[in-house]
Design an enzyme around this catalytic site. Sequence first.
Site, mmCIF file in Angstrom:
data_model
loop_
_atom_site.group_PDB
_atom_site.id
_atom_site.type_symbol
_atom_site.label_atom_id
_atom_site.label_comp_id
_atom_site.label_asym_id
_atom_site.label_seq_id
_atom_site.Cartn_x
_atom_site.Cartn_y
_atom_site.Cartn_z
ATOM 1 N N SER A 1 -8.680 26.371 -14.969
ATOM 2 C CA SER A 1 -8.911 25.029 -14.435
ATOM 3 C C SER A 1 -7.590 24.339 -14.141
ATOM 4 C CB SER A 1 -9.679 24.229 -15.489
ATOM 5 O OG SER A 1 -9.780 22.878 -15.118
ATOM 6 N N THR B 1 -15.504 16.181 -9.860
ATOM 7 C CA THR B 1 -14.918 15.951 -11.159
ATOM 8 C C THR B 1 -14.740 14.465 -11.415
ATOM 9 O OG1 THR B 1 -13.798 18.007 -10.838
ATOM 10 C CG2 THR B 1 -12.767 16.518 -12.403
HETATM 11 O O1 DON Z 1 -11.502 22.900 -13.097
HETATM 12 C C1 DON Z 1 -11.002 22.711 -11.997
HETATM 13 O O2 DON Z 1 -9.811 22.781 -11.773
HETATM 14 C C2 DON Z 1 -11.918 22.295 -10.850
HETATM 15 N N1 DON Z 1 -13.243 22.821 -11.066
HETATM 16 C C3 DON Z 1 -11.902 20.801 -10.757
HETATM 17 C C4 DON Z 1 -12.632 20.279 -9.580
HETATM 18 C C5 DON Z 1 -12.149 18.967 -9.120
HETATM 19 O O3 DON Z 1 -11.247 18.378 -9.654
HETATM 20 C C6 DON Z 1 -12.821 18.425 -7.920
HETATM 21 N N2 DON Z 1 -12.289 17.113 -7.630
HETATM 22 N N3 DON Z 1 -12.422 16.315 -6.853
#
Ligand code: DON
Length: 574
Positions: A455, A384
Site C-alpha cells: 500500500s 480512500t
Molecule cells: O493502499 C493503497 O495504496 C491504495 N489502495 C490506496 C487508494 C487510494 O488512496 C485512492 N485514493 N484516492
Amino acid sequence: MGVLANVRSISVPWLRVARHALFRAALALAACCWASVILAQQTAAIATAHPLATAAGYEILKRGGNAFDAGVAVAAALAVVEPYSSGLGGGGFWLLHRADDGHQVMVDARETAPAGVRREHYFDRDGKPIPGATRQGGLAAAIPGAPAALAHVATRYGALPLSVSLAPAIQYARAGFKIDPRYARIARLRERFLQKGTGTARIFLDGMQAPQPGYVLRQPELAATLERLAREGASGFYSGRVGRALAAAVNEAGGVWQHSDLESYRVVERAPIRFTYRGATITAAALPSAGGIALAQSLGMLERFPSASPGNPGHAHLVVEALRRAFQDRARYLGDSDFKPVPVTKLLDRRYIARRAATIDPGAATKSDALGDEQPVRSESGNTTHFSVIDEAGNRVAATLTINLLFGAGIVAGDTGVLLNNEMDDFSLGDDVPNAYRLRGGRANGIEPGKRPLSSMTPAFVEDERGVLILGSPGGSRTVSQVLLAILQYLHASRVDLPRLLALPRFHHQYWPDRVEIEPEGFTPAWRAALAAKGHTLETVNRKWGNMQVVFKSKQTGAAHAASDPRGADVAWY
Ligand code: DON
C-alpha cells in the site's frame, strides 16, 4: 462542502461539565472572566473527509469516549456517508498513540488475498493480463479487514462498547443522509460501473441514474450488518450469514473465496516506522504500507541538503530526486514481509541513505533508467479516506482507510449492504504491468494466497518542540509525496498554519513513469522552467489530488486544531 464543515475542535471542559455535576456547580460559581478563558481552550480535535463523520466522532467524545472510540465512530460513519472511499468491505491502517504510557502501534487491517487465488487467474491463455481483472468483479476483491479493526480498536483501546461507538453510523445508514455535491459527482463519474456492478445500482443510484445533491441515501441493510457487528463483534461479520453472503456474492462474480478465508482474517499489530528528521520525531505506517519507509528514506536523503521552503524549485528538484530513489526501492524490495523478508533495517540504514543521497545531482535530474542499481543488502534474507483525532488526554488516531478505487470492485454482497474492495490491484502482476496508480513492482509484491498487497497509505504523526501534527490523505501512490510535502512545510514554517499547509500545490514523482506530476494550479512558469532546466519532464495532471485531514495539538498550551483539505469538495480520482 466548506473546509470548516469537516473539522471540529471541541472544548473538553464542557464535557467535564456535562459529566460531573460537581464541577458544573463549581464552574457556575466561578467568575465569568476565567470561565470563558477555560471554555475557549480547545483540547481535542477531529478532522475527517465528511461533516457527518466528524459529528459522529464528536458525539462519542461527548459520551465519554476516548480518541480510539471516536476513531471507531468516525470510520464506521465514513463507511456509510463516503461509501465510494472506504467501508466494511475494505481495509486500512490505524496509527495509534496512547497517552498514558506512550504506547504506539499500527493496527494493520489490510485486506488479504484469498487462499484459493493464483497469479494465473489474472492472465489469459496467451499470458496477457486480463483487462480489469484486478479492478472489477470477484477476482478484484480481497478479504476485508475493516470490521476486524473496528472491533479490535474498540475492545483493546476504547472505553466504550461498540454498540455505543457504532450508533451514529447505524443511524446514518438507517435514517439516510442527504448526499452532497461530491457524492453526486463521483456517482456520475462511476454511473456505468454502478449500473453494471452486482447489487450496486439498487443502493448507490437513484433508479439507474446518479442521484442529485440532496437525495436521501438510505442503506438499511448496511445498518443491519453494523448492528450485527455491534452485537457480536468481529464474528458477526466474518462468520455466519454475513460471511456466507460475502463469499457467495464474490464467487458468483467470478471470485474464489472460501468461508475459512473470512473466519481466519485477523488484524496484526505492528511496530510503526519511527525516525527523526532535523530534530522532529516522525511515526508512520509500516509494511505492508510502503509509505513510512518511503518517508524515512526521502527525508533521510533531504536531511543531507540544506533546508529550504518546499515551494522553492531548487528544493523541489531535491524532493523529486529523493522520491525517485525511494520509489525505486519500493519497486525492487517492498511487499508483505510476512511472506518474504524485506530488508527494512538496511533500507533505513543512515549509511545506505547517505550513499543514495550522494547520487543526487543538485543541478540535474537523474533519469530513472540510468539510476544505479545499488544494493542496500547482500546478506539479509515489503479512493480512500483519512481521518485524524486527538483527545483531551493526548490519545491519537491517524487512520487511512480504503476500498481502493472509487466504489471498489463494484460488488455489494447479497443483503449485507457491504461494498467490496478491489485491493487485488495493489499487487504487482509483473515488472512491466503497471497498476491503476501506474506503479510497477516486483516479486516481493506478487499475488500469493493469504498475502497483503503493498500500500501507499501513510498515516503519520510528527512531534517537535511545538507539539504534535497528525496527518494523512488518500491519493494512491501520490499519498506518500503529499505527506512528505506537508511534513517539510510544517517543519520549515516558523508558525503552524494548517490551512496554508493544506493549500500548498502538490507535485509527485514515483520513479516510473519518469516524470514529475504536478497539480494544474499553483506552479508559476518560472518554477516549471527551473525544473525543466534541470532535465525533469513535467506532466500537469488535470485535477488536483488528495484530501488531507490534519490535527495539531500544541505542547505549550494544550490547544488542539483541525483542518480539512480544500480539495475535499472536488472529485479525488486518485
Ligand atoms: O493502499 C493503497 O495504496 C491504495 N489502495 C490506496 C487508494 C487510494 O488512496 C485512492 N485514493 N484516492
